[in-house]
Motif scaffolding. Structure first.
Motif, short mmCIF file in Angstrom:
data_model
loop_
_atom_site.label_atom_id
_atom_site.label_comp_id
_atom_site.label_asym_id
_atom_site.label_seq_id
_atom_site.Cartn_x
_atom_site.Cartn_y
_atom_site.Cartn_z
N ALA A 55 -0.59 5.82 -7.00
CA ALA A 55 -1.89 6.46 -7.14
C ALA A 55 -1.75 7.90 -7.62
O ALA A 55 -2.52 8.37 -8.47
N ILE A 56 -0.76 8.60 -7.09
CA ILE A 56 -0.54 9.99 -7.50
C ILE A 56 -0.14 10.04 -8.97
O ILE A 56 -0.68 10.81 -9.76
N VAL A 57 0.81 9.17 -9.34
CA VAL A 57 1.24 9.12 -10.74
C VAL A 57 0.08 8.73 -11.64
O VAL A 57 -0.15 9.33 -12.70
N GLY A 58 -0.70 7.73 -11.19
CA GLY A 58 -1.84 7.28 -11.98
C GLY A 58 -2.89 8.36 -12.15
O GLY A 58 -3.51 8.47 -13.22
N TYR A 68 -6.40 8.62 -3.50
CA TYR A 68 -5.99 7.22 -3.42
C TYR A 68 -4.65 7.07 -2.70
O TYR A 68 -4.39 6.05 -2.05
N ALA A 69 -3.78 8.06 -2.83
CA ALA A 69 -2.51 8.01 -2.11
C ALA A 69 -2.76 8.03 -0.60
O ALA A 69 -2.22 7.22 0.15
N GLY A 70 -3.61 8.98 -0.14
CA GLY A 70 -3.96 9.02 1.27
C GLY A 70 -4.69 7.77 1.71
O GLY A 70 -4.47 7.23 2.80
N TYR A 71 -5.55 7.30 0.83
CA TYR A 71 -6.33 6.08 1.03
C TYR A 71 -5.40 4.88 1.24
O TYR A 71 -5.56 4.08 2.16
N LEU A 131 0.82 -1.21 0.00
CA LEU A 131 0.00 0.00 0.00
C LEU A 131 0.86 1.26 0.00
O LEU A 131 0.48 2.28 -0.58
N GLY A 132 2.02 1.19 0.67
CA GLY A 132 2.92 2.34 0.66
C GLY A 132 3.41 2.65 -0.74
O GLY A 132 3.43 3.81 -1.17
N VAL A 133 3.80 1.62 -1.47
CA VAL A 133 4.20 1.80 -2.87
C VAL A 133 3.01 2.27 -3.69
O VAL A 133 3.12 3.14 -4.57
N GLY A 134 1.84 1.70 -3.39
CA GLY A 134 0.63 2.06 -4.12
C GLY A 134 0.25 3.52 -3.95
O GLY A 134 -0.38 4.11 -4.83
N ALA A 135 0.62 4.11 -2.82
CA ALA A 135 0.30 5.53 -2.60
C ALA A 135 1.00 6.40 -3.65
O ALA A 135 0.39 7.30 -4.23
N ASP A 182 -4.77 10.82 -20.20
CA ASP A 182 -5.53 9.80 -20.93
C ASP A 182 -5.84 8.67 -19.95
O ASP A 182 -4.93 8.11 -19.33
N LEU A 183 -7.11 8.33 -19.80
CA LEU A 183 -7.53 7.34 -18.81
C LEU A 183 -7.05 5.92 -19.12
O LEU A 183 -7.14 5.04 -18.27
N SER A 184 -6.51 5.71 -20.32
CA SER A 184 -5.98 4.38 -20.64
C SER A 184 -4.52 4.21 -20.19
O SER A 184 -4.06 3.08 -20.01
N TYR A 185 -3.80 5.32 -19.97
CA TYR A 185 -2.39 5.23 -19.61
C TYR A 185 -2.14 4.45 -18.31
O TYR A 185 -1.19 3.64 -18.24
N PRO A 186 -2.92 4.67 -17.25
CA PRO A 186 -2.66 3.88 -16.02
C PRO A 186 -2.76 2.37 -16.24
O PRO A 186 -2.04 1.60 -15.58
N TRP A 187 -3.63 1.94 -17.16
CA TRP A 187 -3.74 0.51 -17.44
C TRP A 187 -2.45 -0.04 -18.05
O TRP A 187 -2.01 -1.15 -17.71
#
Length: 373
Positions: free
Chosen positions: A123-126, A235-238, A116-120, A133-138
């Protein structure tokens, strides 16, 4: 994810159908893939699932139709089928090698905290990638997941698993092991309480987080163009909140106890879901709390179930639990999708909160679903 689907022209009912198909695939695939995990090894099962997920994520980013997403969602679920039972089975057996299986919840919590720490940061980058573009995070998620497959190649099977006679594990024997595990009264009650009721309702929280977040922040005066990047920060805070709670999973277990945790939790979450319908801004802290509680709760559930099953057939039994949960969530998903289209996502979650409170009360009036080991 759900903003991407809405941008593709999907409505909430279609999104609910996708989620229902995902869980239907889970339902049909859990025991067979759990059996494969018991036969070919935990590591190999995790490897198959991870590669399948990476390919699917890439496909979703390239998709342009509801029918394409239907096919990809089935493949995505199949990938998690291969992972669902084998993840916890691999960890529990590895800890058993060192006679420290009672530390499962603690170790799993620390691992989840790191993730989750890495995911934070991700999330910011995503969020910023999604604003372009909403497809880039995928695409980025597909690349990172593919790297995870490379990491899996460096792992080995636990000695506890290697010493089991997996050649004698026929599919009929596996089904018998699952039936034997489910014959335990407390385990059956726990499955109904957590894997059916709690898991089904809280799953809806993650489905509707993004559209509700969008509605709430826009009503507060945020520009619609800023929603994606702001969502990334949320999402980062989440994730960080979940990371902190997950890190202290072992301490929470020692201080509160698994039994007290599961008895109190559904009523807190249910009340929060009902409350945010009347005061929508409460959705933001409710989502944060739900995130933090989910991974701790999953670790406790894994500890509780693993303590009551044997190594032989472990992945299949854990997959069977996920299968039950997948079956239970389907009617919740379809009903919430229709309610969201005709009323609102907040109303759908409020109904889920009422179901969680009433259902938990009924189960507790029958018997206590969780007993300390």
């Amino acid at each position: 994810m759900y903003l991407f689907f809405l941008a593709q022209g999907l409505n909430f009912t279609q999104i609910a159908i996708l989620e229902a198909l995902y869980n239907l695939t889970t339902l049909l695939g859990e025991i067979p893939t759990g059996y494969i995990g018991d036969r070919v090894g935990r590591r190999n099962s995790l490897l198959i699932g991870t590669v399948l997920i990476a390919v699917t994520l890439l496909g979703i980013g390239l998709s342009e139709s509801f029918l394409a997403l239907v096919v990809l969602y089935v493949c995505w679920s199949a990938g998690y089928n291969f992972r669902s039972g084998s993840e916890d089975a691999w960890l529990y057996d590895t800890l058993t090698d060192d006679l420290s299986e009672d530390e499962f919840a603690h170790v799993r919590g620390r691992g989840e905290s790191a993730a989750l720490g890495v995911g934070a940061g991700a999330a910011i980058v995503g969020g910023y990638l999604g604003s372009i573009d909403l497809s880039y995070p995928w695409f980025v998620a597909a690349a990172v997941t593919g790297f995870g497959a490379v990491v899996l190649l460096t792992l080995d099977e636990p000695e506890t698993y290697k010493k089991t006679d997996t050649d004698a594990l026929s599919f009929r024997r596996t089904v018998g092991i699952v039936k034997e595990a489910l014959s335990e009264r407390n385990l059956r009650a726990f499955i109904l309480y957590y894997y059916v009721l709690y898991a089904a309702v809280t799953y809806l929280v993650f489905v509707f987080l993004q559209p509700i977040f969008q509605t709430v922040v826009v009503d507060l005066g945020v520009s619609p163009e800023q929603v994606e990047s702001l969502l990334g920060w949320f999402y980062a805070g989440y994730s960080l909140f979940g990371a902190v709670l997950s890190y202290y999973t072992g301490a929470i277990k020692d201080f509160i106890g698994i039994q007290t945790w599961f008895i109190v939790l559904p009523f807190i979450v249910g009340a929060a879901l009902v409350g945010m319908y009347f005061v929508p801004i409460l959705a933001l802290p409710t989502f944060l709390v739900a995130r933090g509680l989910s991974d701790v709760t999953r670790s406790f559930a894994g500890q509780y179930v693993n303590n009551r099953i044997e190594t032989l057939g472990r992945a299949t039994v854990l997959s069977a639990m996920a299968m039950v949960s997948g079956l239970a969530v389907i009617p919740f998903q379809l009903g919430s999708g229709v309610l969201s289209d005709y009323v609102s996502p907040l109303f759908a979650l409020a109904v889920g909160g009422v179901v969680l409170i009433v259902g938990s009360g009924v189960i507790l009036s029958w018997e206590t679903p969780v007993t300390e080991p």
